[in-house]
Design a protein around this motif. Structure first.
Motif, PDB file in Angstrom:
ATOM      1  N   PRO A  20      -3.601  20.331   5.367  1.00 17.16           N
ATOM      2  CA  PRO A  20      -4.930  20.826   5.121  1.00 17.16           C
ATOM      3  C   PRO A  20      -4.772  22.426   5.141  1.00 17.16           C
ATOM      4  O   PRO A  20      -3.986  22.866   5.713  1.00 17.16           O
ATOM      5  N   LYS A  21      -5.668  22.996   4.520  1.00 16.57           N
ATOM      6  CA  LYS A  21      -5.751  24.285   4.295  1.00 16.57           C
ATOM      7  C   LYS A  21      -5.899  25.127   5.609  1.00 16.57           C
ATOM      8  O   LYS A  21      -5.150  26.071   5.881  1.00 16.57           O
ATOM      9  N   GLU A  22      -6.666  24.539   6.399  1.00 18.12           N
ATOM     10  CA  GLU A  22      -6.710  25.013   7.888  1.00 18.12           C
ATOM     11  C   GLU A  22      -5.756  24.813   8.805  1.00 18.12           C
ATOM     12  O   GLU A  22      -5.811  25.231  10.123  1.00 18.12           O
ATOM     13  N   GLY A  23      -4.678  24.269   8.448  1.00 20.32           N
ATOM     14  CA  GLY A  23      -3.612  23.879   9.104  1.00 20.32           C
ATOM     15  C   GLY A  23      -3.305  22.280   9.534  1.00 20.32           C
ATOM     16  O   GLY A  23      -4.425  21.391   9.425  1.00 20.32           O
ATOM     17  N   GLY A  24      -2.375  21.989  10.179  1.00 20.52           N
ATOM     18  CA  GLY A  24      -2.318  20.866  10.979  1.00 20.52           C
ATOM     19  C   GLY A  24      -1.720  19.622   9.865  1.00 20.52           C
ATOM     20  O   GLY A  24      -0.822  19.823   8.987  1.00 20.52           O
ATOM     21  N   THR A  25      -2.139  18.418  10.147  1.00 20.46           N
ATOM     22  CA  THR A  25      -1.337  17.357   9.270  1.00 20.46           C
ATOM     23  C   THR A  25      -2.669  16.338   8.989  1.00 20.46           C
ATOM     24  O   THR A  25      -3.412  15.981   9.963  1.00 20.46           O
ATOM     25  N   CYS A  26      -2.623  15.649   7.829  1.00 20.23           N
ATOM     26  CA  CYS A  26      -3.415  14.610   7.359  1.00 20.23           C
ATOM     27  C   CYS A  26      -2.551  13.465   6.962  1.00 20.23           C
ATOM     28  O   CYS A  26      -1.816  13.683   6.135  1.00 20.23           O
ATOM     29  N   LEU A  27      -2.693  12.484   7.810  1.00 21.40           N
ATOM     30  CA  LEU A  27      -2.167  11.288   7.291  1.00 21.40           C
ATOM     31  C   LEU A  27      -3.199  10.171   6.840  1.00 21.40           C
ATOM     32  O   LEU A  27      -3.955   9.963   7.527  1.00 21.40           O
ATOM     33  N   VAL A  28      -2.763   9.614   5.658  1.00 23.55           N
ATOM     34  CA  VAL A  28      -3.813   8.542   5.091  1.00 23.55           C
ATOM     35  C   VAL A  28      -2.742   7.315   4.877  1.00 23.55           C
ATOM     36  O   VAL A  28      -1.928   7.327   3.976  1.00 23.55           O
ATOM     37  N   TRP A  29      -3.019   6.399   5.337  1.00 25.10           N
ATOM     38  CA  TRP A  29      -2.401   4.917   5.197  1.00 25.10           C
ATOM     39  C   TRP A  29      -3.451   4.134   4.572  1.00 25.10           C
ATOM     40  O   TRP A  29      -4.444   3.667   5.223  1.00 25.10           O
ATOM     41  N   GLY A  81       0.883  -1.270   0.068  1.00 23.08           N
ATOM     42  CA  GLY A  81      -0.028  -0.204  -0.049  1.00 23.08           C
ATOM     43  C   GLY A  81       0.763   1.162  -0.038  1.00 23.08           C
ATOM     44  O   GLY A  81       1.986   1.108  -0.419  1.00 23.08           O
ATOM     45  N   THR A  82       0.294   2.289   0.278  1.00 19.34           N
ATOM     46  CA  THR A  82       0.835   3.642   0.432  1.00 19.34           C
ATOM     47  C   THR A  82       0.649   4.482   1.524  1.00 19.34           C
ATOM     48  O   THR A  82      -0.396   4.168   2.372  1.00 19.34           O
ATOM     49  N   LEU A  83       1.613   5.587   1.927  1.00 24.37           N
ATOM     50  CA  LEU A  83       1.334   6.327   2.780  1.00 24.37           C
ATOM     51  C   LEU A  83       1.392   7.862   2.403  1.00 24.37           C
ATOM     52  O   LEU A  83       2.162   8.297   1.466  1.00 24.37           O
ATOM     53  N   GLU A  84       0.293   8.626   2.623  1.00 25.40           N
ATOM     54  CA  GLU A  84       0.032   9.980   2.224  1.00 25.40           C
ATOM     55  C   GLU A  84       0.299  10.995   3.360  1.00 25.40           C
ATOM     56  O   GLU A  84      -0.559  10.575   4.147  1.00 25.40           O
ATOM     57  N   LEU A  85       1.081  11.760   3.199  1.00 21.59           N
ATOM     58  CA  LEU A  85       1.193  13.231   4.128  1.00 21.59           C
ATOM     59  C   LEU A  85       0.806  14.511   3.438  1.00 21.59           C
ATOM     60  O   LEU A  85       1.360  14.794   2.491  1.00 21.59           O
TER      61      LEU A  85
END
Length: 576
Positions: A560-569, A553-557
């Protein structure tokens, strides 16, 4: 002739003057003694009014310097080994003087003389005594000395040390008598303060035990309860750091689950695994073990503690207390004081043992309650699964058979195709319901715990480190369409992701989404923290990338526009 007889010769006048002067000195001395006795009685009365032990000690040494007119005074508290001082309170020195001297004396030289021979000691010159070996650099010069022991119930509690009589005078027998009397009164006052302190401590331990029990039985997450146990133990015992270590499944090493107090963040974020040492000894013996018992004064010197430079080294006396007893030991509560502080005595460690034991009983009761609730849940799931099988599936199957037979009588091609699609949809629905029934009847205890429940527990356990509870959303047939091996990876990635947020993100909100469509499973962790560019955030996801690649699979970092971090595994639901 008569005039000569009425006159007093010159030598008689001088003798009269001497006698008058001697009488005046005696009167002055009597007056001074009366005043000192009066002052002593006032001091004895005032010392007995205090109930705070620290205040009593400071009041005693301050009163002693005033009564015997000394420039410097100190009160040394003798440790449980009866060989060295564990507390040293001074009067007459400012903070600069104390800082220049350095660490507090432990009881060598003249100070140790009173420990070895607890009798009043009066010296005209300190340096002339055989036990004297000088002062450390920065220490003010001292010559005259007076010391007396303070006893409580026949046992020596500590010693009063007075130096440098004002006006260059020497301490005399009257000073010694006054100081000895004060020491007797101080012993009574200190004993009363200790009794009061113990009663207050007992009440605090009872309140803490009730709070932990209520938290456990009300269903609070395990991590939050362990944090509560650590916080209360630190606050009441006077420890600077408290660590809760739980055994691994093999029960041969321990994981630091919770830390509270001094340098707690370093322990909490690293979650070190330890074996042996104080923690191992307390677990194996099911009894409290102090750093003195283990001949280990500093925790960092314990060979069982990992040598990680990120962890604090200046840790002093420690005591490890088992949570539970016998074969029922569930973990270890480690209490540590800063370097230079007094060691833990039996008076401190004994109530901690009782508190930890009660906490273990409460944990056992909470687990039994959860087991009972789990059984009710399983029985309810069985009932729902049975009803779905006996009622819903049978009716859907019968409806499909009816539509399938009716399709033969439909001449219109489009209508016939619609009926066939409806039959296919019913077949798919039956498969979904059967999959749901399988999920409902799957084992949710022990090693067979479902992915859904494991995810809920992992998110709940992260609340203690984050300082708040993350939100969690689950979608799809996670317990039936995700393989066990992939589920293990999902839980590991979730735990590491939440730990990274707790260590680096400084976030106030975290959203966790776990979903599957039967082909892929995706774990999304979104926080409102400082974002990807802060510090070493990227270095912390290398392991997550490796896991994704291992599963195909993959990992995406992303940010977001509003700040912070979005991690999708995202990986295949059944693995490669």
């Amino acid at each position: 002739m008569s005039h000569a007889q009425d006159s007093c010769p010159q030598d008689d006048l001088e003798e009269c003057a001497k006698r008058l002067a001697l009488l005046q000195r005696r009167l002055d001395a009597a007056h001074s003694t009366r005043d000192r006795v009066h002052d002593l009685m006032e001091v004895v009365t005032s010392v007995g009014r205090d109930l705070d032990l620290e205040q009593v000690l400071r009041h005693v040494v301050a009163a002693a310097t005033t009564l015997v007119r000394a420039r410097y005074g100190a009160l040394g508290v003798i440790g449980p080994d009866h060989e060295k001082l564990v507390q040293f309170l001074t009067v007459g020195m400012d903070d600069g003087d104390v800082a220049a001297i350095g660490s507090s004396p432990s009881g060598h030289g003249i100070l140790g003389e009173l420990i070895a021979r607890p009798e009043p000691l009066r010296l005209a010159k300190l340096s002339e005594h055989e036990s004297s070996y000088g002062f450390p650099a920065g220490h003010p010069p001292m010559d005259s000395f007076l010391g007396v022991p303070i006893r409580i119930g026949g046992q020596v509690f500590g010693n009063l040390y007075l130096t440098e009589k004002l006006d260059g005078a020497q301490f005399d027998a009257e000073d010694e008598s006054i100081l000895t009397t004060l020491a007797v009164a101080a012993g009574v006052a200190i004993d009363n303060a200790r009794l009061y302190e113990r009663s207050q401590q007992r009440e605090l331990w009872v309140q803490a035990t009730a709070e932990v029990t209520h938290s456990l039985l009300s269903g609070s997450p395990r991590g939050a309860v362990l944090a509560l146990i650590a916080d209360r133990a630190r606050e009441i015992s006077g420890a600077d750091l408290v660590v809760v270590a739980l055994p691994t499944p093999e029960r041969d090493s321990f994981v630091v689950e919770v830390a509270s107090g001094l340098e707690a963040e370093a322990f909490q974020s690293s979650r070190p695994v330890v074996s042996g040492g104080l923690i191992g000894a307390a677990f194996a013996r099911a009894a409290a073990v102090t750093s003195e018992d283990a001949d280990t004064v500093r925790l960092a010197a314990d060979p069982a503690w990992p040598a990680d430079p990120a962890w604090p080294a200046a840790l002093g006396p420690a005591v490890a207390v088992p949570i539970g007893n016998g074969i029922g030991v569930r973990g270890v509560l480690l209490l540590v004081r800063a370097e230079g502080r007094e060691p833990f005595t039996a008076e401190v460690s004994s109530p901690v043992v009782g508190f930890a034991g009660t906490a273990a009983v409460a944990m056992e009761l909470a687990e039994r309650r959860r087991d009972a609730e789990q059984m009710v849940l399983l029985e309810e799931r069985d009932r729902i699964a049975r009803d779905l099988h006996d009622l819903a599936i049978q009716r859907l199957f019968a409806t499909g058979m009816t539509l399938q037979s009716a399709g033969r009588f439909i001449d219109h091609r489009e209508a016939s195709e619609r009926v066939e699609r409806a039959v296919d949809d019913l077949d798919e629905t039956i498969k979904i319901i059967r999959s749901t029934i399988f999920g409902l009847r799957s084992d949710v205890s022990g090693t067979g715990e479902s992915l859904r429940s494991r995810t809920v527990r992992a998110v709940a356990d992260a609340a203690a480190a984050l300082g708040f509870s993350p939100s969690l959303r689950k979608e799809g047939l996670l317990d039936t369409q995700v393989s066990r091996s992939v589920a293990d990876h999902v839980l590991a990635v979730l735990g590491e992701s939440l730990a990274n947020v707790a260590r680096h993100a400084r976030a106030t909100r975290v959203d966790v989404i776990l979903q599957t469509d039967g082909r892929q499973v995706a774990l999304t962790v979104i926080d409102n923290g400082v974002g990807i560019g802060a510090g070493t955030r990227r270095s912390g996801v290398r392991n997550l990338t490796d896991r994704a690649e291992e599963c195909g699979g993959t990992l995406e970092l992303s940010s977001p526009k509003e700040g912070g971090t979005c991690l999708v595994w995202r990986v295949p639901a059944m693995g490669r």
